[in-house]
Design an enzyme around this catalytic site. Structure first.
Site, short mmCIF file in Angstrom:
data_model
loop_
_atom_site.label_atom_id
_atom_site.label_comp_id
_atom_site.label_asym_id
_atom_site.label_seq_id
_atom_site.Cartn_x
_atom_site.Cartn_y
_atom_site.Cartn_z
N CYS A 1 2.53 -5.14 6.87
CA CYS A 1 2.25 -4.83 5.47
C CYS A 1 3.47 -4.13 4.86
O CYS A 1 4.39 -3.73 5.55
CB CYS A 1 1.02 -3.96 5.35
SG CYS A 1 -0.53 -4.82 5.70
N HIS B 1 0.82 -1.22 0.00
CA HIS B 1 0.00 0.00 0.00
C HIS B 1 0.85 1.26 0.00
O HIS B 1 2.04 1.25 0.32
CB HIS B 1 -0.97 0.00 1.19
CG HIS B 1 -0.32 0.10 2.54
ND1 HIS B 1 -0.01 1.30 3.13
CD2 HIS B 1 0.07 -0.85 3.42
CE1 HIS B 1 0.53 1.09 4.32
NE2 HIS B 1 0.60 -0.21 4.52
#
Length: 472
Positions: free
Chosen positions: A383, A364
């Site tokens: 992440c 992301h």
């Protein structure tokens, strides 16, 4: 009352004998003939034992050569050969040896057909050579392992210590530094106590090889990298060779690869890198898992559905300490007490790359761009944050006609959350490389922030030792 009624019914049912059931015919087991193992001639047995002893060391399955293969005969030697083949081709570990976040698992592999063919055609040496992963990256580690073993056999390298060394310094500490660098870097002259331009260049090469800021100054961080014992580097190489063996024997034509330890993302088309960018990966304690999947969608203007662990440990304490914190930062409380941050304020930025996995991680964007300026970039909750997510989104959507670069930009600017499905999903690999082939045949190293290298090398050695005992 309902619960009591159910309990009473269950008790009553247990008291009423069931009608006798008709006997069920039992299946007669069909005997399975044992798989016939190929028979070796005396010359083949001798050759095979010698090849296995040499290859077990070369492929990083054991630290030192052993004569155990020479003591094996007949089927025992053949079984040892098949076990060696599975270890070199698909990894030494068994399923029980894998940690949960080592999500890259090797494919099943049966070496018997190819081995039987090699015996029949008297091509055993060629069969042994065909076993390793067919990748230049693996071959570079095989060569590196041999080189670092020769360094260890020659006594290793001296320790570098003391105050920070800089260009222009001189003395015994500089002479030791030059000696140390020359052992790994053939471009360095092996004597002299002056910190001259040639030594400055050598220090910077070493710092780049270790993933450090190439300042040319030899301070604590550079000294620590130089002072890792050669045996530690050998174990790093062995661990990374094992990880190569878990990968498929053929990569997808288009793929995204993240080196978790180096915090770098690279996009490949064939064997050619076409895009690279800095990343931020999981800090120790919030490790980014190794995995293989396919990116199927890019979410534009994504909200952030906060994992319960982050909400409990970080966000709710901030709300209690500063009432109104959640609202001021764009969070709202959903059903069940879950938190969601609006797309306008989302910690995921403007782009989120979705792929199926068991760890709830993804790639992301991030509004926190300052993290990309640092050399150490292990700071996320697991992440992977991306330096140039817009460029990646446009590249991955190149074969999706409705998602042109202009359309992507327009949608992001409009601010509405939209899922852009890719016409052609793109393979994604999250991998943990701390040792890899570099320029001029040298091996590049990174820190082992998760302490996975030592764990994996120990598991490889333990499993190899167990197989040795089983073959006796």
């Amino acid at each position: 009352m309902a619960a009591l009624a159910v309990a009473a019914s269950a008790a009553t049912a247990q008291e009423v004998p069931a009608p006798a059931a008709a006997p069920v015919p039992q299946a007669v087991p069909v005997p399975v003939a044992p798989v016939a193992l190929p028979r070796l001639s005396p010359a083949q047995a001798k050759q095979l034992a010698q090849l296995l002893a040499k290859d077990a060391v070369a492929q990083g399955l054991q630290v030192e050569a052993t004569d155990r293969f020479a003591s094996l005969q007949g089927d025992a030697l053949v079984r040892a050969a098949l076990d060696h083949a599975r270890a070199v081709h698909a990894g030494r570990l068994d399923a029980a040896d894998f940690q949960r976040d080592w999500g890259v698992k090797p494919q099943p592999y049966d070496p018997l057909p190819a081995f039987a063919d090699a015996v029949a055609r008297d091509r055993i040496a060629q069969w042994v050579q065909s076993l390793p992963p067919p990748y230049a990256g693996y071959d570079a580690l095989v060569a590196g392992l041999a080189r670092y073993r020769s360094i260890a056999a020659a006594g290793g390298w001296p320790q570098v210590s003391g105050p920070e060394l800089k260009f222009g310094a001189s003395g015994p500490a500089v002479a030791r530094l030059r000696e140390r660098l020359a052992i790994e870097d053939p471009q360095v002259a092996g004597s002299g106590d002056k910190f001259d331009q040639a030594l400055l260049d050598a220090v910077r090469r070493a710092q780049r090889r270790y993933g450090l800021n190439p300042t040319g100054n030899v301070a604590a961080q550079t000294q620590a990298a130089l002072n890792v014992p050669v045996e530690g580097r050998i174990r790093q190489i062995m661990a990374n060779m094992e990880r190569w063996r878990w990968l498929p024997t053929k990569f997808e034509e288009r793929r995204v690869q993240v080196n978790i330890a180096a915090a770098v993302l690279t996009v490949f088309e064939g064997d050619k890198p076409v895009m690279s960018m800095k990343a931020v990966t999981g800090r120790p304690g919030n490790e980014t898992p190794m995995l293989v999947s396919s990116i199927h969608s890019v979410v534009l203007n994504p909200p952030w559905n906060v994992p319960s662990s982050i909400a409990t440990k970080e966000l709710w304490p901030k709300e209690r300490a500063n009432p109104g914190y959640l609202k001021r930062n764009g969070f709202r409380v959903l059903e069940g007490g879950r938190l969601q941050q609006s797309s306008e304020r989302s910690a995921l930025g403007k782009y989120k790359f979705d792929f199926a996995n068991d760890f709830a991680v993804f790639l992301h964007d991030t509004p926190a761009q300052a993290g990309f300026s640092r050399y150490g970039r292990l700071e996320s909750h697991g992440c992977v944050r991306l330096e140039k997510p817009a460029d990646l989104a446009k590249l991955l959507a190149r074969t999706t006609p409705e998602w042109t670069p202009d359309k992507i930009e327009e949608t992001v600017a409009a601010g509405k959350t939209v899922r852009a499905r890719l016409a052609d999903p793109v393979a994604v690999y999250l991998l943990y490389w701390t040792a890899f082939g570099g320029a001029n045949g040298q091996v590049g190293f990174r820190d082992d922030p998760y302490s996975w290298d030592a764990t994996l090398a120990s598991k490889v050695e333990a499993r190899s030792a167990k197989q040795m005992l089983a073959a006796k």
